[in-house]
Design a protein around this motif. Sequence first.
Motif, PDB file in Angstrom:
ATOM      1  N   GLY A  95       0.880  -1.217   0.139  1.00 51.60           N
ATOM      2  CA  GLY A  95       0.098   0.121  -0.071  1.00 51.60           C
ATOM      3  C   GLY A  95       0.879   1.379   0.119  1.00 51.60           C
ATOM      4  O   GLY A  95       0.837   2.106  -0.986  1.00 51.60           O
ATOM      5  N   GLU A  96       1.959   1.580   0.928  1.00 53.38           N
ATOM      6  CA  GLU A  96       2.595   2.534   1.128  1.00 53.38           C
ATOM      7  C   GLU A  96       3.900   2.162   1.679  1.00 53.38           C
ATOM      8  O   GLU A  96       4.100   1.327   2.316  1.00 53.38           O
ATOM      9  N   ASN A  97       4.895   2.755   1.060  1.00 53.92           N
ATOM     10  CA  ASN A  97       6.364   2.820   1.689  1.00 53.92           C
ATOM     11  C   ASN A  97       6.744   3.932   2.701  1.00 53.92           C
ATOM     12  O   ASN A  97       6.792   5.075   1.989  1.00 53.92           O
ATOM     13  N   PHE A  98       7.152   3.626   3.758  1.00 55.90           N
ATOM     14  CA  PHE A  98       7.174   4.713   4.834  1.00 55.90           C
ATOM     15  C   PHE A  98       8.794   4.782   4.825  1.00 55.90           C
ATOM     16  O   PHE A  98       9.190   5.408   5.928  1.00 55.90           O
ATOM     17  N   GLY A  99       9.456   4.425   3.874  1.00 52.84           N
ATOM     18  CA  GLY A  99      10.992   4.604   3.820  1.00 52.84           C
ATOM     19  C   GLY A  99      11.917   3.784   4.546  1.00 52.84           C
ATOM     20  O   GLY A  99      11.515   2.603   4.854  1.00 52.84           O
ATOM     21  N   THR A 100      13.061   4.309   4.906  1.00 48.60           N
ATOM     22  CA  THR A 100      14.118   3.711   5.716  1.00 48.60           C
ATOM     23  C   THR A 100      13.820   3.228   6.833  1.00 48.60           C
ATOM     24  O   THR A 100      12.772   3.558   7.602  1.00 48.60           O
ATOM     25  N   ILE A 101      14.237   1.855   7.365  1.00 45.34           N
ATOM     26  CA  ILE A 101      13.912   1.075   8.422  1.00 45.34           C
ATOM     27  C   ILE A 101      14.484   1.674   9.605  1.00 45.34           C
ATOM     28  O   ILE A 101      15.635   1.432   9.908  1.00 45.34           O
ATOM     29  N   ASN A 102      13.952   2.708  10.347  1.00 48.20           N
ATOM     30  CA  ASN A 102      14.636   3.500  11.586  1.00 48.20           C
ATOM     31  C   ASN A 102      13.240   3.704  12.472  1.00 48.20           C
ATOM     32  O   ASN A 102      12.051   3.415  12.090  1.00 48.20           O
ATOM     33  N   ALA A 103      13.465   4.063  13.833  1.00 45.32           N
ATOM     34  CA  ALA A 103      12.314   3.937  15.035  1.00 45.32           C
ATOM     35  C   ALA A 103      11.602   5.012  14.581  1.00 45.32           C
ATOM     36  O   ALA A 103      10.285   4.908  14.718  1.00 45.32           O
TER      37      ALA A 103
END
Length: 335
Positions: A303-311
Amino acid sequence: MKAIGYKENLPIENVKSLQDVELGMPKAIGKDILVEIKAISVNPADYKVRAGMPVEGDDWKIIGWDATGIVKEVGEDVTLFKVGDEVWYAGDFIRQGSYAQYQVVDERIVGKKPSSLSYAEAAALPLTSLTAWEMLFDRLEVATDDASKSILVIGAAGGVGSILVQLAKKLTKLNIIGTASREETTDWLKELGVDSVINHRNILSEEFEKYKLSAPDYIVSLNATEQHADEIVKVIKPQGKFGFIDDPQSFNVMPFKGKAVSTHIELMFTRSMFQTEDMIEQHNILNEVSKLIDNGTIKTTLGENFGTINAANMRKAHAFLETGKAKGKIVLEGF
């Protein structure tokens, strides 16, 4: 290695609810493989655990149950994979999760990543595919060649629903009825092949009467089961099968007795939690879904990409998922 964890059960608005941390590198032994994680997706299980499962001792709790990546190391008993393989999986509820750069996971619950998808596109699928497949074919044992039967999927536009309706459309002859409450999600379901879309904010039995729909042989409830229970009893066909995956505070099966409806609960973590004899079926299911993706039978539910894996990005993903307005799956990729 980098990871995202918590030590306290806090509201997602609190910056300590999910934090960036550094942990030691895990090692693969036995049937485990060590995976360098490339992308992950977020599920309702994530925020439920984050908000409600206490941490034992002073360790960081690392959650997350959807990942794609590359095999970096294999245990001495591994036979299904080798270093360099691209894989996808949903993991094990009682082990370290996928909010980390590296993760060890039992090879029997890992599949070959679809070659036609990017890591992010593929990360949207493992947990939901396993849940949907097990619900349809292991729990409800749906008839695949009977065009006279139908299924109602409540909450069909979410992560599990988006893959379940595709599997039902492509692998069975069922007439598919899905529920949605917004124009956007209604269009999404029609695009995925749902035959009829009704509004779960209305009374289900009145929606069935309004659209002249026949009683479904199967009903799958993916959310708000407690809220819809009375209406499910009304609309389901006598001797039908009903399954749910959410966590109602209470659920009375007795109203189903008059119609002799069988009731089923699906939890895709069961096989790995209890090391069942058929645990390798999750490896087989993921490989089958991978083939269905690569031959164009079904598509990603990203659905959506929220970007880099970070907190920070993960807190945003949890907050959005908690609104209940997500369409398809939320993914994050790269550290």
